[in-house]
Enzyme design. Structure first.
Site, short mmCIF file in Angstrom:
data_model
loop_
_atom_site.label_atom_id
_atom_site.label_comp_id
_atom_site.label_asym_id
_atom_site.label_seq_id
_atom_site.Cartn_x
_atom_site.Cartn_y
_atom_site.Cartn_z
CG ASP A 1 56.67 11.28 34.07
OD1 ASP A 1 54.77 11.12 34.96
OD2 ASP A 1 56.78 12.54 33.34
CG HIS B 1 55.39 16.75 38.96
ND1 HIS B 1 56.74 17.12 38.32
CD2 HIS B 1 55.37 16.72 37.97
CE1 HIS B 1 57.04 16.92 36.85
NE2 HIS B 1 56.06 15.97 36.56
CG HIS C 1 56.03 15.94 32.93
ND1 HIS C 1 55.25 15.27 32.52
CD2 HIS C 1 56.48 17.40 32.29
CE1 HIS C 1 54.99 15.62 31.69
NE2 HIS C 1 55.29 17.19 31.42
CG ASP D 1 54.18 12.40 30.73
OD1 ASP D 1 55.57 11.24 30.90
OD2 ASP D 1 54.18 12.78 31.99
N1 Q9C Z 1 50.03 23.15 28.89
C1 Q9C Z 1 53.75 14.63 35.43
O1 Q9C Z 1 53.36 14.18 34.59
N2 Q9C Z 1 51.55 21.33 32.89
N3 Q9C Z 1 52.94 16.79 35.69
C2 Q9C Z 1 50.09 21.18 32.05
C3 Q9C Z 1 50.38 22.02 29.99
C4 Q9C Z 1 51.54 20.53 34.28
C5 Q9C Z 1 53.21 17.03 34.34
C6 Q9C Z 1 50.49 22.17 31.28
C7 Q9C Z 1 52.57 19.49 33.95
C8 Q9C Z 1 52.29 18.64 34.70
C9 Q9C Z 1 52.46 13.29 36.62
ZN ZN Z 2 54.97 13.15 33.75
#
Ligand code: Q9C
Ligand code: ZN
Length: 368
Positions: free
Chosen positions: A220, A184, A222, A309
Site C-alpha cells: 500500500d 494503520h 502508505h 493507492d
Molecule cells: N486529505 C489506507 O490507505 N487521510 N488509508 C486521507 C486526504 C487518510 C489511508 C486524507 C489516509 C488513510 C488504508
Molecule cells: Zn493507503
C-alpha cells in the site's frame, strides 16, 4: 507456463461500511473510503470466476481470541460497545458547505457516529468515560465509529483469517477483500480508515497454527504503522513496507528507515520510503530489495498488504504507478516460492481498481 488458481475471499458486508466523513482541520470532508471500492472489486472477482480464473470463498467466523492475539481486548470492547450504542441512536445533523461561491451551507443527516474530541496527554493518562475513550483508542479524525463498524471490521478480519486458513490447508495463493482496511490499526488505536489489522491478525493466526515464520510485505502506498507497531518487538514476523515519504504524507509520525524494530525484533522491521510521484521501475527495484531482505528471515508464509493507492490515477496522488506495475510486483512476489495471502488495504481510484486487482491476481498465479 504453469497456472494455479487464486482463492478470493469476500462478503457483501464489505460494501456496507460507510464512513460518514473525514474531519480535516476541523472541517468535515468526504471520505475516500467509499463503499464502491469494495463493490467494483467484487464485480471483478465475480467476472474472473466466470472465466474460471479464480475460485471464490466466503468468510468463516473465527473466535475472538484470534483478534485479541493482535489487539488489546479493551480496545476491541470499546469498538464493540460504541458500535452497539450508536446502532440505537437517532441520526445526527451536520452543517456542510455545499456552495462555497454563494456561501451556502446545508444541513445533512448522518446515521449516528462517534469521533474523538480529545487525545491522551499528561504523564500517566487515564480514561474513565466515553469521550476520553474515543481519543484513547484513536490516532486521527478520519476513522469514525458507526452503528455497524464492529460488525464490518470483524467481517474483514474474518476474511483475512479465512485466507490464512486456506494457506494452512495448502492453498498457494489467497486473496482477502478486506474492507474496512487494516494496516494503520495499531494494537490499541484505530486510524487511517482502519479498525482491526486484518493482515496482522492473519499473520498471527498462521504463526500460532503452524509455528512457522511469517513475513508481511506492505505495498500500500502508505506506511503500515499499525502492522509495524504490532510486530515491532518480535523476530517471528518480518515486516517491510514501501511507502510514500511520511515527511510529506500520512501517517506522518512513522515510516522512517531508522525504525528497525526493538529488542528481539531489532532488524525485523524495514521501512523503505519513496518520493511522491515514484514510477514503476524505481518502485519495483525497491520491492526487489524488500523481498531479498524478507527472504533472509526465512518465512514459510507471506502476507501482502495490498493497496492500489500508489496508482497514477489514485485521487490521493501518492505514486505514479501503472496497472502493469502490479503485474510485475505480483511476479516478484510469487517468485518467493512460498504461499501468499494478499489482503486488500487502500486504493481509491474507483475506475482503475478492477484492472489493478485482476492484473495483480492473474500475474500472481503464473510462474515459470
Ligand atoms: N486529505 C489506507 O490507505 N487521510 N488509508 C486521507 C486526504 C487518510 C489511508 C486524507 C489516509 C488513510 C488504508
Ligand atoms: Zn493507503
Amino acid at each position: 507456463m504453469n497456472k494455479e488458481q487464486v482463492v478470493a475471499v469476500f462478503s457483501d458486508r464489505a460494501t456496507q461500511h460507510q464512513p460518514t466523513f473525514d474531519i480535516y482541520n476541523g472541517i468535515p470532508s468526504a471520505s475516500f473510503d467509499i463503499p464502491e471500492r469494495a463493490g467494483v472489486i467484487i464485480q471483478e472477482l465475480i467476472s474472473l470466476r466466470q472465466s474460471e480464473q479464480l475460485e471464490l470463498a466466503h468468510p468463516k467466523e473465527f473466535d475472538l481470541p484470534f483478534v485479541y492475539a493482535v489487539h488489546d481486548k479493551e480496545y476491541v470492547e470499546h469498538l464493540r460497545r460504541t458500535s452497539e450504542r450508536l446502532a440505537s441512536k437517532p441520526p445526527i445533523l451536520v452543517p456542510e458547505i455545499t456552495d462555497p461561491v454563494n456561501r451556502i451551507a446545508t444541513v445533512k443527516e448522518y446515521p449516528a457516529f462517534a469521533y474523538p474530541s480529545v487525545f491522551p496527554h499528561g504523564t500517566n493518562p487515564q480514561s474513565h468515560n466515553r469521550t476520553s475513550d474515543r481519543g484513547l483508542y484513536a490516532f486521527d479524525t478520519a476513522t469514525p465509529i458507526m452503528g455497524n463498524t464492529y460488525e464490518v471490521a470483524l467481517d474483514a478480519a474474518n476474511c483475512a483469517l479465512t485466507g490464512a486458513e486456506l494457506l494452512h490447508s495448502g492453498t498457494k495463493f489467497a486473496y482477502a477483500l478486506c474492507r474496512p482496511p487494516g494496516h494503520h490499526a495499531e494494537r490499541n488505536k484505530m486510524g487511517g480508515y482502519c479498525y482491526l489489522n486484518n493482515a496482522a491478525i492473519a499473520a498471527e493466526y498462521l504463526r500460532f497454527i503452524t509455528n512457522k515464520r511469517v513475513a508481511v510485505l506492505d505495498i500500500d502506498a502508505h506506511h503500515g504503522n499499525g502492522t509495524q507497531d504490532i510486530f515491532y518487538r518480535t523476530n517471528e514476523v518480518f515486516y517491510t513496507s514501501l511507502h510514500v515519504d511520511t515527511k510529506e504524507k500520512p501517517p506522518y509520525y512513522t515510516g522512517y528507515p531508522e525504525e528497525k524494530g526493538q529488542g528481539a525484533g531489532y532488524g525485523y522491521n524495514l521501512n523503505i520510503p519513496l518520493p511522491i510521484g515514484t514510477k514503476d521501475d524505481d518502485f519495483l527495484h525497491k520491492l526487489e530489495i524488500a523481498l531479498t531482505q524478507t527472504k533472509k528471515s526465512q518465512p514459510q508464509f507471506l502476507i501482502v498488504s495490498l493497496g492500489f493507492d500508489g496508482h497514477m490515477n489514485d485521487p490521493l496522488e501518492l505514486f505514479k504507478l501503472t496497472t502493469d506495475c502490479y503485474a510485475r510486483a505480483a511476479k516478484q512476489i510469487s517468485d518467493m516460492g512460498i504461499p501468499v495471502l494478499s489482503v486488500q488495504e487502500g486504493g481509491y481510484g474507483i475506475k482503475d481498481l478492477p484492472a489493478n486487482i485482476s492484473t495483480y491476481l492473474k500475474a500472481l498465479t503464473f510462474s515459470n
